[in-house]
Design an enzyme around this catalytic site. Sequence first.
Site, PDB file in Angstrom:
ATOM      1  N   HIS A   5      26.074  26.218  -7.618  1.00  0.00           N
ATOM      2  CA  HIS A   5      25.273  26.470  -6.419  1.00  0.00           C
ATOM      3  C   HIS A   5      25.962  27.433  -5.449  1.00  0.00           C
ATOM      4  O   HIS A   5      27.153  27.344  -5.224  1.00  0.00           O
ATOM      5  CB  HIS A   5      25.031  25.127  -5.706  1.00  0.00           C
ATOM      6  N   GLU A  25      23.606  30.076  -9.230  1.00  0.00           N
ATOM      7  CA  GLU A  25      22.542  30.373  -8.280  1.00  0.00           C
ATOM      8  C   GLU A  25      23.141  31.206  -7.164  1.00  0.00           C
ATOM      9  O   GLU A  25      24.218  30.909  -6.654  1.00  0.00           O
ATOM     10  CB  GLU A  25      21.969  29.068  -7.728  1.00  0.00           C
ATOM     11  N   ASP A  27      22.239  33.473  -3.533  1.00  0.00           N
ATOM     12  CA  ASP A  27      21.283  33.704  -2.442  1.00  0.00           C
ATOM     13  C   ASP A  27      21.105  35.198  -2.218  1.00  0.00           C
ATOM     14  O   ASP A  27      22.076  35.954  -2.249  1.00  0.00           O
ATOM     15  CB  ASP A  27      21.812  33.075  -1.148  1.00  0.00           C
ATOM     16  N   HIS A  41      24.208  33.205   2.233  1.00  0.00           N
ATOM     17  CA  HIS A  41      23.436  32.016   2.607  1.00  0.00           C
ATOM     18  C   HIS A  41      23.405  31.847   4.115  1.00  0.00           C
ATOM     19  O   HIS A  41      22.343  31.759   4.717  1.00  0.00           O
ATOM     20  CB  HIS A  41      24.031  30.761   1.946  1.00  0.00           C
ATOM     21  N   ASP A  85      18.055  32.953  -5.528  1.00  0.00           N
ATOM     22  CA  ASP A  85      17.350  32.215  -4.480  1.00  0.00           C
ATOM     23  C   ASP A  85      16.959  33.244  -3.418  1.00  0.00           C
ATOM     24  O   ASP A  85      17.779  33.648  -2.600  1.00  0.00           O
ATOM     25  CB  ASP A  85      18.292  31.144  -3.916  1.00  0.00           C
TER      26      ASP A  85
END
EC number: 4.6.1.-
Length: 273
Positions: A5, A25, A27, A41, A85
Amino acid sequence: WIMGHMVNAIAQIDEFVNLGANSIETDVSFDDSANPEYTYHGVPCDCGRTCTKWEYFNEFLKGLRKATTPGDSKYHEKLVLVVFDLKTSSLYDNQASDAGKKLAKSLLQNYWNNGNNGGRAYIVLSIPNLAHYKLITGFKETLTSEGHPELMDKVGYGFSGNDEIGDVAKTYKKAGVTGHVWQSDGITNCLLRGLDRVRKAVANRDSSNGYINKVYYWIVDKRATTRDALDAGVDGIMTNYPDVIADVLNESAYKAKFRIASYDDNPWETFKN
């Protein structure tokens, strides 16, 4: 799929894969003109994490390409899936198509190397808002007009807003999406969330007329929650601690039933038991 993440700095790619992630993942934030700008993020983010690591998006893509191109000194064979994301909530709804077009151009140039031995990972475009479905159509149109429609074979989709599953299905219809669907469900690790919606998504995946190919749950940092998610039948778990998920997968109860996905496992195919 063990999904690392919030991997937003190039150095974190090695860090998370070395801990056991076969997927990351990342951002993606956009500027006012709908250009993908940073892998970032920002505050607030998950408990126990630094929220402010970042790269310029195109530079991150180049680092990611090296990590997923066989023969490169930075290559990781087991890194096979990347979820972007897409932080499109900063955009107006009517900019979604432009965001998709610009995202496709960035990936084509900096990740896929214009179709010439680029990175090999599968890519999931994760969109937070159902109203932004035109990002998908803009993305597809651009790869086609740039002469590389075949790269859509490597692209999947997800809506990350925890919307009603029926509403998500209708939105995919509007976007012309008929496969390659990763459905997520979850919440930040600072809070608790039950598995009710995950079970609904798994039921859709396993039904004869469902639209979902894979289901993943986020954010899972504890062994007990990992076991609950695996018991619910998820395909992927997004985590800040890939080594925790890897440890649970090695437990005798799960070892026989699950394994870490490799490049040969098609992420767009529903797994039939």
